[in-house]
Design a protein around this motif. Structure first.
Motif, PDB file in Angstrom:
ATOM      1  N   TYR A  36       0.698  -1.255   0.009  1.00  0.00           N
ATOM      2  CA  TYR A  36      -0.050   0.017   0.033  1.00  0.00           C
ATOM      3  C   TYR A  36       0.778   1.342  -0.074  1.00  0.00           C
ATOM      4  CZ  TYR A  36      -4.484  -2.321   1.005  1.00  0.00           C
ATOM      5  OH  TYR A  36      -5.717  -3.185   0.615  1.00  0.00           O
ATOM      6  N   LEU A  44      -4.914   5.293   2.164  1.00  0.00           N
ATOM      7  CA  LEU A  44      -4.116   4.162   1.870  1.00  0.00           C
ATOM      8  C   LEU A  44      -4.380   3.671   0.288  1.00  0.00           C
ATOM      9  CD1 LEU A  44      -3.943   2.527   5.468  1.00  0.00           C
ATOM     10  CD2 LEU A  44      -1.979   3.379   4.323  1.00  0.00           C
ATOM     11  N   LYS A  49      -1.181  -6.806  -5.431  1.00  0.00           N
ATOM     12  CA  LYS A  49      -1.152  -7.685  -4.532  1.00  0.00           C
ATOM     13  C   LYS A  49      -0.660  -9.060  -4.852  1.00  0.00           C
ATOM     14  CE  LYS A  49      -6.101  -8.149  -5.908  1.00  0.00           C
ATOM     15  NZ  LYS A  49      -7.436  -7.693  -5.671  1.00  0.00           N
ATOM     16  N   GLY A 100      -8.627 -12.615   6.871  1.00  0.00           N
ATOM     17  CA  GLY A 100      -8.406 -12.172   8.011  1.00  0.00           C
ATOM     18  C   GLY A 100      -7.964 -10.469   8.056  1.00  0.00           C
ATOM     19  N   ASN A 101      -7.814  -9.918   9.057  1.00  0.00           N
ATOM     20  CA  ASN A 101      -7.433  -8.528   9.068  1.00  0.00           C
ATOM     21  C   ASN A 101      -5.862  -8.511   8.757  1.00  0.00           C
ATOM     22  OD1 ASN A 101     -10.152  -8.164  10.090  1.00  0.00           O
ATOM     23  ND2 ASN A 101      -9.303  -9.258  11.864  1.00  0.00           N
TER      24      ASN A 101
ATOM     25  N   TYR B  35      -9.028   0.990  11.134  1.00  0.00           N
ATOM     26  CA  TYR B  35      -7.487   1.047  11.576  1.00  0.00           C
ATOM     27  C   TYR B  35      -7.207   2.154  12.115  1.00  0.00           C
ATOM     28  CZ  TYR B  35      -7.149  -3.384   9.179  1.00  0.00           C
ATOM     29  OH  TYR B  35      -7.232  -4.720   8.539  1.00  0.00           O
ATOM     30  N   PHE B  45      -4.938  -2.711  13.294  1.00  0.00           N
ATOM     31  CA  PHE B  45      -6.203  -3.165  13.240  1.00  0.00           C
ATOM     32  C   PHE B  45      -7.066  -2.787  14.485  1.00  0.00           C
ATOM     33  CE2 PHE B  45      -9.875  -5.642  12.316  1.00  0.00           C
ATOM     34  CZ  PHE B  45     -10.200  -6.350  13.447  1.00  0.00           C
ATOM     35  N   SER B  48     -13.339  -5.469  13.134  1.00  0.00           N
ATOM     36  CA  SER B  48     -13.962  -5.686  11.769  1.00  0.00           C
ATOM     37  C   SER B  48     -15.382  -5.847  12.007  1.00  0.00           C
ATOM     38  CB  SER B  48     -13.209  -6.931  11.007  1.00  0.00           C
ATOM     39  OG  SER B  48     -13.425  -8.182  11.889  1.00  0.00           O
ATOM     40  N   GLU B  56     -14.344  -9.340  14.551  1.00  0.00           N
ATOM     41  CA  GLU B  56     -13.258  -9.464  15.195  1.00  0.00           C
ATOM     42  C   GLU B  56     -12.759  -8.049  15.854  1.00  0.00           C
ATOM     43  OE1 GLU B  56     -10.310 -11.649  12.880  1.00  0.00           O
ATOM     44  OE2 GLU B  56      -8.952 -11.606  14.382  1.00  0.00           O
ATOM     45  N   PHE B  91      -8.566   5.186  10.063  1.00  0.00           N
ATOM     46  CA  PHE B  91      -8.783   4.900   8.660  1.00  0.00           C
ATOM     47  C   PHE B  91      -9.978   3.905   8.722  1.00  0.00           C
ATOM     48  CE2 PHE B  91      -5.459   6.754   6.351  1.00  0.00           C
ATOM     49  CZ  PHE B  91      -4.428   6.589   7.134  1.00  0.00           C
ATOM     50  N   ASP B  98     -14.068 -10.952   3.040  1.00  0.00           N
ATOM     51  CA  ASP B  98     -13.252 -10.792   4.191  1.00  0.00           C
ATOM     52  C   ASP B  98     -11.852 -10.652   3.656  1.00  0.00           C
ATOM     53  OD1 ASP B  98     -12.219 -12.904   7.012  1.00  0.00           O
ATOM     54  OD2 ASP B  98     -11.861 -10.859   6.837  1.00  0.00           O
ATOM     55  N   SER B  99     -11.149  -9.470   4.043  1.00  0.00           N
ATOM     56  CA  SER B  99      -9.609  -9.227   3.758  1.00  0.00           C
ATOM     57  C   SER B  99      -9.427  -9.156   2.236  1.00  0.00           C
ATOM     58  CB  SER B  99      -8.602  -9.932   4.322  1.00  0.00           C
ATOM     59  OG  SER B  99      -8.428 -11.254   3.644  1.00  0.00           O
ATOM     60  N   TYR B 100     -10.369  -9.289   1.348  1.00  0.00           N
ATOM     61  CA  TYR B 100     -10.309  -9.146   0.069  1.00  0.00           C
ATOM     62  C   TYR B 100     -10.831  -7.954  -0.389  1.00  0.00           C
ATOM     63  CZ  TYR B 100     -10.169 -10.533  -4.884  1.00  0.00           C
ATOM     64  OH  TYR B 100      -9.800 -10.495  -6.310  1.00  0.00           O
ATOM     65  N   GLY B 101      -9.833  -7.100  -1.451  1.00  0.00           N
ATOM     66  CA  GLY B 101     -10.385  -6.066  -2.287  1.00  0.00           C
ATOM     67  C   GLY B 101     -10.709  -4.835  -1.316  1.00  0.00           C
ATOM     68  N   TYR B 102      -9.652  -4.585  -0.090  1.00  0.00           N
ATOM     69  CA  TYR B 102      -9.954  -3.734   0.675  1.00  0.00           C
ATOM     70  C   TYR B 102      -9.853  -2.351   0.014  1.00  0.00           C
ATOM     71  CZ  TYR B 102      -9.046  -5.291   5.543  1.00  0.00           C
ATOM     72  OH  TYR B 102      -9.090  -5.997   6.669  1.00  0.00           O
ATOM     73  N   PHE B 104      -9.755   1.722   1.290  1.00  0.00           N
ATOM     74  CA  PHE B 104      -9.335   2.593   2.643  1.00  0.00           C
ATOM     75  C   PHE B 104     -10.010   3.907   2.146  1.00  0.00           C
ATOM     76  CE2 PHE B 104      -6.921   0.341   5.657  1.00  0.00           C
ATOM     77  CZ  PHE B 104      -6.589  -0.767   5.180  1.00  0.00           C
ATOM     78  N   GLY B 105     -10.416   4.689   3.238  1.00  0.00           N
ATOM     79  CA  GLY B 105     -10.838   6.055   3.163  1.00  0.00           C
ATOM     80  C   GLY B 105      -9.562   6.789   3.408  1.00  0.00           C
TER      81      GLY B 105
END
Lengths: 114, 113
Positions: A36, A44, A49, A100-101, B35, B45, B48, B56, B91, B98-102, B104-105
């Motif tokens: 990122y 960000l 990836k 996951g995170n 985050y 983190f 979520s 989580e 953020f 889940d965790s794919y294609g995040y 962010f603002g």
């Protein structure tokens, strides 16, 4: 547990010269990995990836990264730096390897000199 | 291109006050995250959120923090009684799964004085 280590906190290059930002990962299996970028006062942005489809991954703005399992590395490169590349770069791995995170590296600040 | 929108961009609050940070995720995304990045430190983190509940949370996300999706479009982070150490860039992010294609603002810089 997954983790990433960015080996340089600050990298300085001259405009037009190559960029190398180093990242090593720790994982018990092949993880997904991301780079990122954060420009000053911006959010960000995903650069690229790796998700096991191809070891050489091309991203936006001419950046690419190569996944090397033998070296547990995922270094970010660009052949020729531009002034607009000056930013902070984060190597990131999902907590669970592929889901996951997100776990962020400490970041590498890239400076580009004219 | 769809964006995650965060407001305000900068908020200053007095210690002990409640603060709400607001986020509008991308409309077809199902997973939402917060985050934070304390100045000079890693992005960490917090929490979520999926299907209207926390899926989580980290150790940072204690009883002073809460999240809500009040109306199907906004996603908020509330800090009940702010401390000086809550000063950070927060953020919001959203993803299709889940965790794919995040995405962010651009963050809210919270300054507690």
């Amino acid at each position: 547990a997954q983790s990433v280590t960015q080996l340089d906190s600050h990298v300085s290059v001259s405009e037009g010269t190559p960029v190398l930002l180093r990242c090593n990962y720790s994982s018990s299996y092949s993880p997904s990995l991301f780079w990122y970028v954060q420009h000053p006062n911006k959010g960000l942005q995903l650069l690229l990836k790796y998700t096991s489809a191809a070891t050489l991954v091309k991203g936006i703005n001419g950046f690419e990264a190569e996944f090397k399992k033998s070296e547990t590395s995922f270094h970010l490169t660009k052949p020729s730096a531009h002034m607009s590349d000056a930013a902070e770069y984060f190597c990131v791995v999902p907590y669970g390897g592929s889901q996951g995170n997100l776990i962020f590296g400490k970041g590498t600040k890239l400076s580009v000199k004219p | 291109e769809p964006e995650v929108t965060q407001t305000p961009s900068h908020q200053v609050t007095q210690m002990g006050q409640e603060v709400i940070l607001r986020c509008v995720p991308i409309s077809n995304h199902l997973y939402f995250y917060w985050y934070r990045q304390i100045l000079g430190q890693k992005v960490e983190f917090l929490v979520s959120f999926y299907n209207n509940e926390i899926s989580e949370k980290s150790e940072i996300f204690d009883d002073q923090f809460s999240v809500e999706r009040p109306d199907g479009s906004n996603f908020t982070l509330k800090i009940r009684s702010t401390k000086l150490e809550d000063s950070a860039m927060y953020f919001c992010a959203s993803s299709v799964r889940d965790s794919y294609g995040y995405t962010f603002g651009s963050g809210t810089r919270l300054t507690v004085v």
